[in-house]
Design an enzyme around this catalytic site. Structure first.
Site, PDB file in Angstrom:
ATOM      1  N   GLY A  10       0.803  -1.219   0.000  1.00  0.00           N
ATOM      2  CA  GLY A  10       0.000   0.000   0.000  1.00  0.00           C
ATOM      3  C   GLY A  10       0.834   1.265   0.000  1.00  0.00           C
ATOM      4  O   GLY A  10       0.346   2.335   0.348  1.00  0.00           O
ATOM      5  N   ASN A  12       4.263   3.696  -1.887  1.00  0.00           N
ATOM      6  CA  ASN A  12       4.489   4.481  -3.112  1.00  0.00           C
ATOM      7  C   ASN A  12       4.398   3.619  -4.367  1.00  0.00           C
ATOM      8  O   ASN A  12       3.703   3.961  -5.334  1.00  0.00           O
ATOM      9  CB  ASN A  12       5.894   5.107  -3.078  1.00  0.00           C
ATOM     10  CG  ASN A  12       6.097   6.028  -1.903  1.00  0.00           C
ATOM     11  OD1 ASN A  12       5.359   6.983  -1.719  1.00  0.00           O
ATOM     12  ND2 ASN A  12       7.096   5.745  -1.072  1.00  0.00           N
ATOM     13  N   PHE A  35      -2.291  -4.817   5.870  1.00  0.00           N
ATOM     14  CA  PHE A  35      -1.478  -4.131   6.873  1.00  0.00           C
ATOM     15  C   PHE A  35      -2.257  -2.956   7.500  1.00  0.00           C
ATOM     16  O   PHE A  35      -2.721  -2.074   6.777  1.00  0.00           O
ATOM     17  CB  PHE A  35      -0.212  -3.619   6.177  1.00  0.00           C
ATOM     18  CG  PHE A  35       0.853  -3.137   7.099  1.00  0.00           C
ATOM     19  CD1 PHE A  35       1.446  -3.991   8.024  1.00  0.00           C
ATOM     20  CD2 PHE A  35       1.275  -1.813   7.051  1.00  0.00           C
ATOM     21  CE1 PHE A  35       2.437  -3.553   8.876  1.00  0.00           C
ATOM     22  CE2 PHE A  35       2.258  -1.362   7.904  1.00  0.00           C
ATOM     23  CZ  PHE A  35       2.839  -2.231   8.814  1.00  0.00           C
ATOM     24  N   ASP A  37      -4.716  -0.237   8.850  1.00  0.00           N
ATOM     25  CA  ASP A  37      -6.019   0.181   8.316  1.00  0.00           C
ATOM     26  C   ASP A  37      -5.903   0.620   6.854  1.00  0.00           C
ATOM     27  O   ASP A  37      -6.710   1.407   6.349  1.00  0.00           O
ATOM     28  CB  ASP A  37      -6.596   1.322   9.168  1.00  0.00           C
ATOM     29  CG  ASP A  37      -5.664   2.525   9.187  1.00  0.00           C
ATOM     30  OD1 ASP A  37      -4.556   2.433   8.598  1.00  0.00           O
ATOM     31  OD2 ASP A  37      -6.025   3.555   9.784  1.00  0.00           O
ATOM     32  N   HIS A 206      24.626   2.426  -0.799  1.00  0.00           N
ATOM     33  CA  HIS A 206      23.856   2.934   0.352  1.00  0.00           C
ATOM     34  C   HIS A 206      24.575   2.691   1.680  1.00  0.00           C
ATOM     35  O   HIS A 206      24.886   3.654   2.385  1.00  0.00           O
ATOM     36  CB  HIS A 206      22.436   2.365   0.337  1.00  0.00           C
ATOM     37  CG  HIS A 206      21.675   2.753  -0.897  1.00  0.00           C
ATOM     38  ND1 HIS A 206      20.715   1.959  -1.459  1.00  0.00           N
ATOM     39  CD2 HIS A 206      21.758   3.855  -1.687  1.00  0.00           C
ATOM     40  CE1 HIS A 206      20.239   2.550  -2.544  1.00  0.00           C
ATOM     41  NE2 HIS A 206      20.852   3.696  -2.697  1.00  0.00           N
TER      42      HIS A 206
HETATM   43  P1  NAI Z   1       6.787   2.163   1.078  1.00  0.00           P
HETATM   44  O1  NAI Z   1       7.528   2.449   2.321  1.00  0.00           O
HETATM   45  O2  NAI Z   1       5.945   3.259   0.505  1.00  0.00           O
HETATM   46  O3  NAI Z   1       5.892   0.855   1.311  1.00  0.00           O
HETATM   47  C1  NAI Z   1       5.314   0.688   2.522  1.00  0.00           C
HETATM   48  C2  NAI Z   1       4.210  -0.348   2.390  1.00  0.00           C
HETATM   49  O4  NAI Z   1       4.738  -1.634   2.685  1.00  0.00           O
HETATM   50  C3  NAI Z   1       3.146  -0.099   3.412  1.00  0.00           C
HETATM   51  O5  NAI Z   1       2.220   0.831   2.908  1.00  0.00           O
HETATM   52  C4  NAI Z   1       2.556  -1.480   3.605  1.00  0.00           C
HETATM   53  O6  NAI Z   1       1.569  -1.742   2.642  1.00  0.00           O
HETATM   54  C5  NAI Z   1       3.732  -2.385   3.350  1.00  0.00           C
HETATM   55  N1  NAI Z   1       4.287  -2.866   4.627  1.00  0.00           N
HETATM   56  C6  NAI Z   1       5.133  -2.227   5.433  1.00  0.00           C
HETATM   57  N2  NAI Z   1       5.417  -3.003   6.500  1.00  0.00           N
HETATM   58  C7  NAI Z   1       4.726  -4.144   6.341  1.00  0.00           C
HETATM   59  C8  NAI Z   1       4.624  -5.334   7.086  1.00  0.00           C
HETATM   60  N3  NAI Z   1       5.288  -5.506   8.226  1.00  0.00           N
HETATM   61  N4  NAI Z   1       3.829  -6.304   6.616  1.00  0.00           N
HETATM   62  C9  NAI Z   1       3.166  -6.146   5.468  1.00  0.00           C
HETATM   63  N5  NAI Z   1       3.222  -5.041   4.711  1.00  0.00           N
HETATM   64  C10 NAI Z   1       4.005  -4.060   5.145  1.00  0.00           C
HETATM   65  O7  NAI Z   1       7.826   1.629   0.013  1.00  0.00           O
HETATM   66  P2  NAI Z   1       7.857   1.969  -1.537  1.00  0.00           P
HETATM   67  O8  NAI Z   1       8.363   3.354  -1.739  1.00  0.00           O
HETATM   68  O9  NAI Z   1       6.577   1.561  -2.140  1.00  0.00           O
HETATM   69  O10 NAI Z   1       9.038   1.026  -2.021  1.00  0.00           O
HETATM   70  C11 NAI Z   1       8.874  -0.369  -2.220  1.00  0.00           C
HETATM   71  C12 NAI Z   1      10.271  -0.903  -2.483  1.00  0.00           C
HETATM   72  O11 NAI Z   1      10.832  -0.204  -3.619  1.00  0.00           O
HETATM   73  C13 NAI Z   1      11.262  -0.660  -1.337  1.00  0.00           C
HETATM   74  O12 NAI Z   1      12.150  -1.733  -1.307  1.00  0.00           O
HETATM   75  C14 NAI Z   1      12.011   0.595  -1.752  1.00  0.00           C
HETATM   76  O13 NAI Z   1      13.302   0.665  -1.180  1.00  0.00           O
HETATM   77  C15 NAI Z   1      12.096   0.378  -3.260  1.00  0.00           C
HETATM   78  N6  NAI Z   1      12.276   1.585  -4.053  1.00  0.00           N
HETATM   79  C16 NAI Z   1      11.358   2.599  -3.966  1.00  0.00           C
HETATM   80  C17 NAI Z   1      11.532   3.729  -4.742  1.00  0.00           C
HETATM   81  C18 NAI Z   1      10.527   4.831  -4.741  1.00  0.00           C
HETATM   82  O14 NAI Z   1      10.717   5.802  -5.477  1.00  0.00           O
HETATM   83  N7  NAI Z   1       9.448   4.734  -3.976  1.00  0.00           N
HETATM   84  C19 NAI Z   1      12.693   3.871  -5.662  1.00  0.00           C
HETATM   85  C20 NAI Z   1      13.570   2.725  -5.665  1.00  0.00           C
HETATM   86  C21 NAI Z   1      13.363   1.638  -4.893  1.00  0.00           C
END
Ligand code: NAI
Length: 395
Positions: A10, A12, A35, A37, A206
Site C-alpha cells: 500500500g 508508493n 497491513f 487500516d 547505500h
Molecule cells: P513504502 O515504504 O511506501 O511501502 C510501505 C508499504 O509496505 C506499506 O504501505 C505497507 O503496505 C507495506 N508494509 C510495510 N510493512 C509491512 C509489514 N510488516 N507487513 C506487510 N506489509 C508491510 O515503500 P515503496 O516506496 O513503495 O518502495 C517499495 C520498495 O521499492 C522498497 O524496497 C524501496 O526501497 C524500493 N524503491 C522505492 C523507490 C521509490 O521511489 N518509492 C525507488 C527505488 C526503490
C-alpha cells in the site's frame, strides 16, 4: 479474456502500479492490503477520487482497481501475475499469507527483488515451488511518491532500462516481454537471481556512503543536513571501490569454479555508474568526481532526523535497515560460502549492525542471533557454494 493481476502493498510503488495497471482495460486488478487500516483508507480514497491517479512527466492516468482485499484468498486465487510492491522485510510475511491460495502456474515476483528473494520463496513454498514461476526486478522502475494516500501518486522519473530475472531462468524473457508491455518501460532479462544480486550496486552505495559519512560521528547533532551522493569524497569513494572489488573477487571465484555461470551483469561500480548515468556525469575522471558531479544525484540528502539541537543521522533508514540484511549481508554470506574474504564489506557491516542494534556477523562468520530476519544463505542452512549453486539453479 482479461489478465488477472494482484498487487501486494500500500505504499508508493503500490499506488503507482495500481493506477497504471488499473487504467488498462485488458487487466483485472486486485490490491492486497492486510497491513493496519490501509484497506479502509484505500477504499475511502478510491471512492472519493474515482480511482488512483498517477501523474507522470508525460501524462496523467486514472485507474480504478477491481477489488481491495484484506483476505489473502480473495486477493490471489485468480491472479495470474502477483506483484510484491513492498520493502524487502515485508516479502516474507506477505508470501506466507498468500502462498496457500496461489493459482498453479502464476508468476509471482517482487519489485525490487533485493538479495536472497529466491531463497525466501524456496523456504516458504518448498516442493510446491515448481507449481509457480518466480521473478524479481533489479530495482523499482520508477522514482515515485504518494501525493494523497489512497488517491494519487506521482512518477518523478522512470529508469531507461531495468533488469529482471526469473526461476525457472528460461521464463525471464517471456515475463520481461509481458511486463514491458504492461509497464511501458524497457526490461532486460538476466541469467539468475545470483547475477541480479551481485549486480545490485545499492548494496555498495547505500551502506558504503552511510559508513563514509557517519562512522566517525561523535553523537553531536550537525548544524545542517548533509548531502548524500554529492558528499562522496576520495575517502568515501575508496570505501565504495574496495567493496566493489571484493564483490568482483567473488564473481571471479564463481566464474573459475563454474565456467558456464553467467554473472556478466555484475559490473564494477565505476563501470556501472558510467553506463547508467554517462550523460549526467560532468567529471568522470575519478570515482568520487563521478558521484559528486552526477546531475541525477544533485541535491539528494542523507537520511537525517531534525531535532531541536540540529540534525542527527537516521540509522533506521532503508539505506541500512533494508540494504544490510536483505542485500549486502546476503552477498557477504555467499562470499563466505565461496571462501572469499571481504575486509571492507565486513568493516561496513560491523559498523552498520551496531547502528541497527543487530547482530549478523560474529567473529568473521554470518551467524549472529539476528540472522532469522535476513536472507543470508546461512539462515537457510546452506553450508557450501556447490549446494547453493546447484539447489538454486544458478548455472
Ligand atoms: P513504502 O515504504 O511506501 O511501502 C510501505 C508499504 O509496505 C506499506 O504501505 C505497507 O503496505 C507495506 N508494509 C510495510 N510493512 C509491512 C509489514 N510488516 N507487513 C506487510 N506489509 C508491510 O515503500 P515503496 O516506496 O513503495 O518502495 C517499495 C520498495 O521499492 C522498497 O524496497 C524501496 O526501497 C524500493 N524503491 C522505492 C523507490 C521509490 O521511489 N518509492 C525507488 C527505488 C526503490
Amino acid at each position: 479474456m482479461k489478465t488477472h493481476i494482484t498487487i501486494c502493498g500500500g505504499g508508493n510503488a503500490a499506488h503507482t502500479l495500481t493506477g497504471l495497471l488499473s487504467s488498462n482495460d485488458e487487466l483485472s486488478v486486485r490490491v492486497y492490503l492486510p497491513f493496519g487500516d490501509e484497506a479502509e483508507k484505500w477504499r475511502e480514497g478510491i471512492l472519493q477520487n474515482g480511482g488512483i491517479t498517477v501523474d507522470t512527466p508525460q501524462k496523467t492516468l486514472l485507474g480504478k482497481p477491481n477489488a481491495i482485499c484484506q483476505d489473502p484468498r480473495d486477493a490471489v486465487t485468480e491472479a495470474q501475475i502477483i506483484l510484491l510492491a513492498l520493502p524487502a522485510f515485508a516479502h516474507e510475511p506477505i508470501l506466507k499469507q498468500i502462498a496457500p491460495y496461489i493459482y498453479q502456474g502464476a508468476w509471482v515476483g517482487a519489485l525490487p527483488a533485493r538479495g536472497g528473494l529466491d531463497l525466501c520463496f524456496r523456504d516458504i513454498f518448498k516442493e510446491r515451488l515448481s507449481e509457480i514461476v518466480i521473478f524479481g526486478f533489479q530495482t523499482l522502475p520508477w522514482a515515485c511518491r504518494i501525493q494523497h494516500y489512497g488517491k494519487q501518486a506521482t512518477i518523478l522519473g522512470a529508469k531507461e532500462q531495468v533488469d529482471l530475472t526469473a526461476w525457472p531462468a528460461n521464463k525471464a524473457p517471456v515475463i520481461s516481454t509481458r511486463l514491458q508491455e504492461l509497464f511501458g518501460i524497457s526490461i532486460n532479462p538476466v541469467s539468475s537471481f545470483l547475477s541480479l544480486m551481485l549486480a545490485d550496486t545499492g548494496q555498495i552505495i547505500h551502506p558504503g556512503i552511510m559508513y563514509g559519512l557517519f562512522h566517525e560521528w561523535d553523537g553531536v547533532p550537525y548544524e545542517q543536513q548533509k548531502l548524500f551522493y554529492q558528499a562522496v569524497d576520495e575517502e568515501i569513494a575508496a570505501v565504495l571501490q574496495n567493496m566493489s572489488e571484493e564483490i568482483q573477487m567473488l564473481r571471479a571465484r564463481l566464474e573459475t569454479v563454474y565456467p558456464a555461470i553467467d554473472l556478466t551483469s555484475a559490473r564494477p561500480i565505476d563501470e556501472w555508474l558510467k553506463r547508467s548515468y554517462r550523460a549526467n556525469i560532468v567529471d568522470g575522471s575519478t570515482l568520487h568526481a563521478s558521484f559528486a558531479t552526477n546531475r541525477s544525484y544533485a541535491g539528494l540528502m542523507a537520511p537525517m532526523i531534525k531535532t531541536e539541537d540540529g540534525f542527527i543521522p537516521d540509522f533506521q533508514a532503508r539505506y541500512l535497515s533494508e540494504d544490510v540484511p536483505y542485500n549486502l549481508l546476503v552477498t557477504r554470506g555467499v562470499a563466505e560460502l565461496a571462501g572469499i574474504t571481504t575486509p571492507m564489506i565486513d568493516q561496513v557491516l560491523l559498523w552498520a549492525q551496531e547502528r541497527l542494534n543487530k547482530e549478523y556477523l560474529v567473529e568473521g562468520k554470518v551467524c549472529g542471533k539476528d540472522l532469522p530476519a535476513t536472507r543470508a544463505p546461512q539462515r537457510y542452512g546452506l553450508t557450501d557454494i556447490y549446494q547453493l549453486v546447484q539447489e538454486m539453479d544458478y548455472l
